[in-house]
Design a protein around this motif. Structure first.
Motif, mmCIF file in Angstrom:
data_model
loop_
_atom_site.group_PDB
_atom_site.id
_atom_site.type_symbol
_atom_site.label_atom_id
_atom_site.label_comp_id
_atom_site.label_asym_id
_atom_site.label_seq_id
_atom_site.Cartn_x
_atom_site.Cartn_y
_atom_site.Cartn_z
ATOM 1 N N PRO A 122 34.754 54.827 23.228
ATOM 2 C CA PRO A 122 34.705 53.683 24.161
ATOM 3 C C PRO A 122 34.538 54.108 25.627
ATOM 4 C CG PRO A 122 36.504 53.409 22.607
ATOM 5 C CD PRO A 122 35.968 54.801 22.420
ATOM 6 N N MET A 123 34.831 55.349 25.917
ATOM 7 C CA MET A 123 34.701 55.807 27.295
ATOM 8 C C MET A 123 33.244 55.860 27.747
ATOM 9 S SD MET A 123 37.764 55.768 27.836
ATOM 10 C CE MET A 123 38.173 56.429 29.414
ATOM 11 N N HIS A 124 32.310 55.921 26.801
ATOM 12 C CA HIS A 124 30.890 55.863 27.163
ATOM 13 C C HIS A 124 30.580 54.540 27.848
ATOM 14 C CE1 HIS A 124 29.253 59.508 25.241
ATOM 15 N NE2 HIS A 124 30.285 59.360 24.423
ATOM 16 N N TYR A 125 31.082 53.446 27.301
ATOM 17 C CA TYR A 125 30.865 52.132 27.920
ATOM 18 C C TYR A 125 31.433 52.123 29.337
ATOM 19 C CZ TYR A 125 30.131 50.447 23.121
ATOM 20 O OH TYR A 125 29.679 50.258 21.853
ATOM 21 N N VAL A 126 32.658 52.601 29.471
ATOM 22 C CA VAL A 126 33.361 52.582 30.758
ATOM 23 C C VAL A 126 32.646 53.453 31.784
ATOM 24 C CG1 VAL A 126 35.530 53.159 31.907
ATOM 25 C CG2 VAL A 126 35.574 52.094 29.649
ATOM 26 N N ALA A 127 32.300 54.672 31.401
ATOM 27 C CA ALA A 127 31.676 55.612 32.344
ATOM 28 C C ALA A 127 30.329 55.095 32.837
ATOM 29 C CB ALA A 127 31.510 56.975 31.681
ATOM 30 N N TYR A 128 29.520 54.576 31.927
ATOM 31 C CA TYR A 128 28.190 54.122 32.333
ATOM 32 C C TYR A 128 28.221 52.727 32.952
ATOM 33 C CZ TYR A 128 26.082 58.383 30.880
ATOM 34 O OH TYR A 128 25.726 59.712 30.811
ATOM 35 N N PHE A 129 29.246 51.948 32.676
ATOM 36 C CA PHE A 129 29.470 50.698 33.403
ATOM 37 C C PHE A 129 29.746 51.049 34.864
ATOM 38 C CE2 PHE A 129 31.849 47.069 34.954
ATOM 39 C CZ PHE A 129 31.257 45.976 34.328
ATOM 40 N N ALA A 130 30.636 52.015 35.076
ATOM 41 C CA ALA A 130 30.969 52.449 36.437
ATOM 42 C C ALA A 130 29.752 53.059 37.128
ATOM 43 C CB ALA A 130 32.120 53.455 36.396
ATOM 44 N N LEU A 131 28.988 53.868 36.407
ATOM 45 C CA LEU A 131 27.792 54.472 36.996
ATOM 46 C C LEU A 131 26.812 53.391 37.443
ATOM 47 C CD1 LEU A 131 26.067 56.890 37.780
ATOM 48 C CD2 LEU A 131 25.252 56.978 35.405
ATOM 49 N N ALA A 132 26.583 52.401 36.605
ATOM 50 C CA ALA A 132 25.654 51.327 36.959
ATOM 51 C C ALA A 132 26.159 50.525 38.158
ATOM 52 C CB ALA A 132 25.426 50.407 35.763
ATOM 53 N N LEU A 133 27.466 50.313 38.252
ATOM 54 C CA LEU A 133 28.009 49.611 39.424
ATOM 55 C C LEU A 133 27.750 50.405 40.698
ATOM 56 C CD1 LEU A 133 31.476 48.235 38.221
ATOM 57 C CD2 LEU A 133 29.339 46.963 38.538
ATOM 58 N N THR A 134 27.943 51.713 40.634
ATOM 59 C CA THR A 134 27.746 52.536 41.829
ATOM 60 C C THR A 134 26.266 52.632 42.205
ATOM 61 O OG1 THR A 134 27.748 54.594 40.542
ATOM 62 C CG2 THR A 134 29.861 53.869 41.474
ATOM 63 N N ILE A 135 25.402 52.652 41.212
ATOM 64 C CA ILE A 135 23.962 52.650 41.497
ATOM 65 C C ILE A 135 23.562 51.313 42.114
ATOM 66 C CG2 ILE A 135 21.659 52.666 40.447
ATOM 67 C CD1 ILE A 135 22.735 54.803 38.487
ATOM 68 N N ALA A 136 24.084 50.223 41.595
ATOM 69 C CA ALA A 136 23.800 48.896 42.154
ATOM 70 C C ALA A 136 24.255 48.828 43.610
ATOM 71 C CB ALA A 136 24.476 47.813 41.329
ATOM 72 N N TYR A 137 25.402 49.422 43.896
ATOM 73 C CA TYR A 137 25.883 49.466 45.282
ATOM 74 C C TYR A 137 24.860 50.178 46.163
ATOM 75 C CZ TYR A 137 28.587 50.823 49.363
ATOM 76 O OH TYR A 137 29.000 51.031 50.654
ATOM 77 N N GLY A 138 24.341 51.287 45.686
ATOM 78 C CA GLY A 138 23.341 52.024 46.446
ATOM 79 C C GLY A 138 22.051 51.245 46.625
ATOM 80 N N MET A 139 21.690 50.470 45.624
ATOM 81 C CA MET A 139 20.456 49.685 45.678
ATOM 82 C C MET A 139 20.521 48.539 46.687
ATOM 83 S SD MET A 139 19.442 49.166 41.731
ATOM 84 C CE MET A 139 18.276 50.236 40.960
ATOM 85 N N GLY A 140 21.691 48.037 46.906
ATOM 86 C CA GLY A 140 21.819 46.906 47.822
ATOM 87 C C GLY A 140 21.176 45.652 47.256
#
Length: 137
Positions: free
Chosen positions: A47-65
């Motif tokens: 289940p940590m795969h979901y969590v880790a890549y959920f967090a990664l996508a949130l941080t990428i979205a932050y960078g994208m603006g």
């Protein structure tokens, strides 16, 4: 943060994923009981795969603006996360007692897609509400 510095959280998240992926199977098994004290339903780290890549996508979205509020930004975010997931699975092929697993990559993509879609929907909702409240000056 401005410009490329906005991607620093995504880079840190990628480093954390890489560090976790560098742990051997024995090392992961030794820390699993600690996590199970807090999350008794956890039988493994899948289940940590979901969590880790959920967090990664949130941080990428932050960078994208603002781009994160568009479909092309949402899809780009998912693609970047899945590509990073592919490199992560390849990296695991060199770690003792670890192996690449296509199902892990699917879980990575699902976590990234969930976060990317959530950001897209929330930003669109926020922008819609903000535009309705605009009275003009």
């Amino acid at each position: 943060m401005k410009g490329k510095w906005k991607y620093l959280p995504a880079l840190l998240c990628m480093i954390a994923i890489f560090a976790a992926s560098s742990r051997s199977g024995d090392q992961l098994d030794s820390v699993l009981p600690w996590f199970q004290r807090w999350l008794p339903f956890l039988s493994d780290f899948n289940p940590m795969h979901y969590v880790a890549y959920f967090a990664l996508a949130l941080t990428i979205a932050y960078g994208m603006g603002r781009l994160a509020a568009e479909w092309r930004g949402c899809l780009l975010n998912i693609v970047v996360c899945v590509l990073y997931g592919i490199t992560d699975e390849w990296h695991q092929s060199f770690v003792p007692m670890r192996s690449p697993d296509p199902l892990d990559l699917l879980h990575d993509g699902m976590g990234a897609a969930a976060a990317s879609l959530l950001v897209l929907l929330l930003l669109r909702l926020f922008n819609r509400r903000r535009s309705r409240n605009y009275t003009g000056s």
